[in-house]
Enzyme design. Structure first.
Site, PDB file in Angstrom:
ATOM      1  CB  CYS A  52      -0.860   0.047   1.251  1.00  0.00           C
ATOM      2  SG  CYS A  52      -1.835  -1.424   1.503  1.00  0.00           S
ATOM      3  NE  ARG A  97       4.623   2.080  -1.001  1.00  0.00           N
ATOM      4  CZ  ARG A  97       5.523   1.937  -0.032  1.00  0.00           C
ATOM      5  NH1 ARG A  97       6.701   2.504  -0.149  1.00  0.00           N
ATOM      6  NH2 ARG A  97       5.265   1.246   1.052  1.00  0.00           N
ATOM      7  CD1 TRP A 149       0.155  -4.934  -3.986  1.00  0.00           C
ATOM      8  CD2 TRP A 149       0.114  -6.223  -2.157  1.00  0.00           C
ATOM      9  NE1 TRP A 149       0.803  -6.105  -4.292  1.00  0.00           N
ATOM     10  CE2 TRP A 149       0.795  -6.919  -3.182  1.00  0.00           C
ATOM     11  CE3 TRP A 149      -0.031  -6.840  -0.930  1.00  0.00           C
ATOM     12  CZ2 TRP A 149       1.325  -8.183  -3.014  1.00  0.00           C
ATOM     13  CZ3 TRP A 149       0.503  -8.113  -0.752  1.00  0.00           C
ATOM     14  CH2 TRP A 149       1.165  -8.772  -1.791  1.00  0.00           C
ATOM     15  CG  ASN A 186       1.502   0.826   4.126  1.00  0.00           C
ATOM     16  OD1 ASN A 186       1.362  -0.386   4.033  1.00  0.00           O
ATOM     17  ND2 ASN A 186       2.582   1.458   3.700  1.00  0.00           N
ATOM     18  N   GLY A 187      -0.299  -1.388   6.218  1.00  0.00           N
ATOM     19  CA  GLY A 187       0.161  -2.341   7.225  1.00  0.00           C
ATOM     20  C   GLY A 187      -0.915  -3.375   7.495  1.00  0.00           C
ATOM     21  CD  GLU A 242      19.453  -9.952  -8.761  1.00  0.00           C
ATOM     22  OE1 GLU A 242      18.967 -10.636  -7.863  1.00  0.00           O
ATOM     23  OE2 GLU A 242      18.941  -8.873  -9.129  1.00  0.00           O
ATOM     24  CE  LYS A 264      15.913  -8.143 -10.827  1.00  0.00           C
ATOM     25  NZ  LYS A 264      16.521  -7.905  -9.578  1.00  0.00           N
ATOM     26  CD  GLU A 316      12.026  -9.181  -9.253  1.00  0.00           C
ATOM     27  OE1 GLU A 316      13.151  -8.913  -9.705  1.00  0.00           O
ATOM     28  OE2 GLU A 316      11.504  -8.554  -8.324  1.00  0.00           O
ATOM     29  CG  HIS A 360      24.343 -34.263  -9.094  1.00  0.00           C
ATOM     30  ND1 HIS A 360      24.883 -35.507  -8.854  1.00  0.00           N
ATOM     31  CD2 HIS A 360      25.396 -33.424  -9.290  1.00  0.00           C
ATOM     32  CE1 HIS A 360      26.203 -35.422  -8.877  1.00  0.00           C
ATOM     33  NE2 HIS A 360      26.534 -34.172  -9.144  1.00  0.00           N
ATOM     34  CE  LYS A 386      12.485  -0.676  -5.725  1.00  0.00           C
ATOM     35  NZ  LYS A 386      13.401  -1.562  -6.464  1.00  0.00           N
TER      36      LYS A 386
HETATM   37  C1  AGP Z   1      14.201  -7.348  -6.509  1.00  0.00           C
HETATM   38  O1  AGP Z   1      14.188  -7.261  -7.883  1.00  0.00           O
HETATM   39  C2  AGP Z   1      12.939  -7.667  -5.899  1.00  0.00           C
HETATM   40  N1  AGP Z   1      11.927  -6.734  -6.243  1.00  0.00           N
HETATM   41  C3  AGP Z   1      12.941  -8.119  -4.454  1.00  0.00           C
HETATM   42  O2  AGP Z   1      13.508  -9.384  -4.453  1.00  0.00           O
HETATM   43  C4  AGP Z   1      13.665  -7.236  -3.410  1.00  0.00           C
HETATM   44  O3  AGP Z   1      15.043  -7.264  -3.628  1.00  0.00           O
HETATM   45  C5  AGP Z   1      13.318  -7.759  -2.010  1.00  0.00           C
HETATM   46  O4  AGP Z   1      11.943  -7.655  -1.807  1.00  0.00           O
HETATM   47  C6  AGP Z   1      14.065  -7.020  -0.917  1.00  0.00           C
HETATM   48  O5  AGP Z   1      13.741  -5.674  -0.890  1.00  0.00           O
HETATM   49  P1  AGP Z   1      14.601  -4.658  -0.046  1.00  0.00           P
HETATM   50  O6  AGP Z   1      15.973  -4.646  -0.610  1.00  0.00           O
HETATM   51  O7  AGP Z   1      13.905  -3.343  -0.184  1.00  0.00           O
HETATM   52  O8  AGP Z   1      14.611  -5.170   1.364  1.00  0.00           O
END
Ligand code: AGP
Length: 612
Positions: free
Chosen positions: A2, A27, A74, A100-101, A487, A491, A494, A510, A607
């Site tokens: 949110c 976000r 959200w 928010n929360g 990583e 990416k 996502e 394996h 985010k």
């Molecule tokens: C990264 O591309 C992601 N959106 C996600 O994995 C992110 O790195 C993770 O949620 C941690 O976020 P932060 O670094 O704000 O703690």
């Protein structure tokens, strides 16, 4: 998750609120709403869907109020719908609230309020808040200036969970009350105006002077004032902090998407993160830390704890700390760490990495480590974020605001900062050798080499065109390259929604090799001269089984074997992830573009993940 925006000033609030919500879109959200104080009482407009839907609601342009609160939701409690969207009002329509929360004890509070005659019109946990405020407000017989504040405080003290809350009321048409606990909220201030937001970039174009709130501090905001109270309603003083980011850092600046812009900002982000900490001929300086040899030598273990991409940066940090300082280091996913009863004592240093500094699991893991007696060190990109308020020490990446949900420049900045930190530890421990000077030089040369890497990736979009319709991609690597494979795979998942896996290349035979066949793409990273031949053999096995291959390397390999090879500049293995990840970021980006997806706001993702 949110997003919250608020405005109190002399201008019409609605356009400012809508603009703020648009800036918080990254976000992640599924509905949006605003509430303003109008001449005849509180107005409320909300709907599910995008902020655009909200701004098309008939009558929204006629709102005149100069005080308002706004929200992007959200969904957690209850599906995305108009009824569940924020703001929420109490039954008498006297108080409007955005939140928010998560209110963990909302069932109990609903029951209490139900027993006292209140009705609920949504499935949300939030709706208990305005009704609780009404409950306490109507029980208070003193009609002084602090009546609303007292009611908000009493309601808030009944809440269990995490919250950032804005409250406006028809009984107090000149003020707004905000409070937070374990959820982000900042107040931007300038002459005759105060702005509220879940994060800094959304209001950066209005001001760079911010108040940062601690848990359970209450703020009464008027047009030209902000009065702060502790949880017992004693007044407290607070200074503003000036944020160095400039407003254009939160704009696309001619790029099609934030993600592409942020990928190209990596040379600057790295340069700024290294800052004056590291130079070729002077000792490394971390003014924020006061570790000495006795303390570092006493450590039995370092834990690096984080989520997602930040955790992947932690893997590169482990590699540097263990190899350079010989301190055993473990990397944990925060959501697991907090529940697995980790062995921690006062001889443990726990490092928490978080771009946003607001990730709920990471903050909870930090609190746990403190309780168990460890020293805690936060590595974050956001000054004043929650994690920095909890940790014993904080050091910063200076990547500038990262808006795209998929983290890019934050990752590379974290990797460089962890390497500089590892070098700093070796300096204190006196365990460094001459080779460390080469590493220092290589770190300082990184911005130039990222520029070069961006150039050699110019036609990676062509390869993306060949494979964007495929369903499975494997990322392989050995040693430090395996951490980059993880990583790269994250990416791609996502932002392109293509299924992908990452594996240590030697693990392939394996089990996972059973999945390799024509129509599968295998991407391998090979930057370690000692391991390159072994990885090439693994790739040979997938080629034989019909997979398409992309190789990212700085080694001499027989390029004819592979469908595509990207040769990146050579560098010290400790920092090779900073270069080898760039083609993977761009590969994911171009695949998502080919598929016509919204790269900056991928589905289902937020985010900053401020709930468990
Ligand atoms: C990264 O591309 C992601 N959106 C996600 O994995 C992110 O790195 C993770 O949620 C941690 O976020 P932060 O670094 O704000 O703690």
């Amino acid at each position: 998750m949110c997003g919250i925006v608020g405005y109190i000033g002399t201008k019409k609030a609605t356009p400012i609120l809508i603009n703020g919500l648009l800036r918080l879109e990254y976000r992640g959200y599924d509905s949006a709403g605003i509430s303003t104080i109008e001449k005849d009482g509180l107005s409320i407009m909300k709907d599910k869907g995008r902020v655009k839907n909200l701004s098309n609601i008939p009558g929204i342009d006629d709102l005149e109020g100069t005080i308002g609160i706004a929200h992007t939701r959200w969904a957690t409690h209850g599906k995305p719908s108009k009824e569940n969207s924020h703001p929420h009002m109490d039954n008498s329509k006297s108080f409007s609230v955005v939140h928010n929360g998560i209110i963990e004890n909302y069932n109990e509070l609903r029951k209490f309020l139900g027993d006292n005659g209140y009705t609920f019109y949504s499935e949300t946990d939030t709706e208990v808040i305005p009704n609780l405020i009404h409950y306490y407000y109507s029980k208070d017989n003193n009609n002084d200036d602090e009546k609303l504040l007292r009611a908000v405080r009493s309601a808030v003290l009944d809440l269990k969970g995490s919250f950032a809350i804005e409250v406006i009321s028809k009984f107090d048409k000149d003020n707004m009350i905000v409070v937070r606990k374990d959820s982000p909220l900042v107040i931007g201030t300038c002459e005759d105006e105060n702005y509220i937001s879940s994060d800094i970039p959304a209001i950066l174009s209005f001001t760079r002077d911010f108040y940062l709130l601690n848990d359970l501090e209450f703020v009464v905001l008027s047009r030209n004032n902000a009065t702060f109270y502790d949880k017992d309603l004693n007044k407290i003083e607070k200074d503003t902090k000036t944020i160095e980011w400039n407003a254009s850092a939160a704009e696309k600046d001619g790029y099609e998407d934030y993600m592409l812009k942020e990928i190209h900002e990596q040379p600057t982000a790295i340069r700024e993160t290294i800052g004056s900490k590291l130079s070729e001929d002077a000792p490394i300086e971390f003014d924020e830390l006061n570790f000495n040899k006795e303390y570092l030598s006493s450590l039995n273990k370092i834990y690096i704890v984080a989520c997602g991409t930040a955790m992947h940066a932690g893997l590169a940090g482990k590699n540097a700390i263990e190899k350079l300082c010989k301190i055993p280091t473990e990397v944990d996913i925060a959501s697991e760490f907090r529940y697995r009863d980790p062995i921690i004592d006062d001889k443990t240093l726990c490092i928490f990495i978080s771009q946003s500094g607001e990730t709920a699991d990471t903050i909870a893991a930090l609190k746990l480590s403190k309780e168990k007696g460890a020293k805690t060190l936060a590595v974050t990109n956001v000054i004043g974020s929650s994690i920095t308020r909890e940790a014993d020490y904080s050091i910063y990446t200076h990547a500038g605001p990262e808006i795209a949900v998929a983290s890019t420049k934050a990752y590379t900045s974290q990797v460089v900062l962890l390497n500089v930190l590892a070098l700093y530890f070796t300096q204190i421990l006196g365990c460094g050798d001459a080779k460390l000077n080469d590493l220092k030089k290589d770190i300082l040369d990184l911005p130039r080499k990222i520029e070069e890497t961006l150039k050699v990736c110019e036609n990676i979009g062509e390869f993306a065109k060949e494979v964007y319709q495929e369903h499975d991609v494997f990322f392989l690597g050995r040693g430090i390259d395996e951490t980059v494979a993880k990583e790269g795979s994250l990416k791609l998942k996502e932002i392109s929604y293509i299924h992908s896996e990452s594996y240590a290349a030697g693990e392939l035979k394996h089990g996972p090799i059973a999945l390799i066949e024509a129509g599968i793409t295998v991407i391998s990273i090979m930057t370690d001269s000692k391991l390159v031949e072994k990885t090439v053999s693994n790739i040979q096995e997938v080629i034989t089984r019909g997979a398409k291959t992309l190789v990212i390397t700085n080694q001499k390999v027989d390029q004819k074997m592979f469908d595509k090879t990207i040769v990146i500049p050579d560098t010290n293995p400790f920092i090779s992830p900073i270069l080898s990840v760039v083609p993977l970021q761009l590969f994911a980006y171009y695949i998502a573009k080919e598929k016509g997806l919204d790269v900056d706001k991928p589905r289902n993702l937020a985010k900053s993940v401020t709930v468990e």
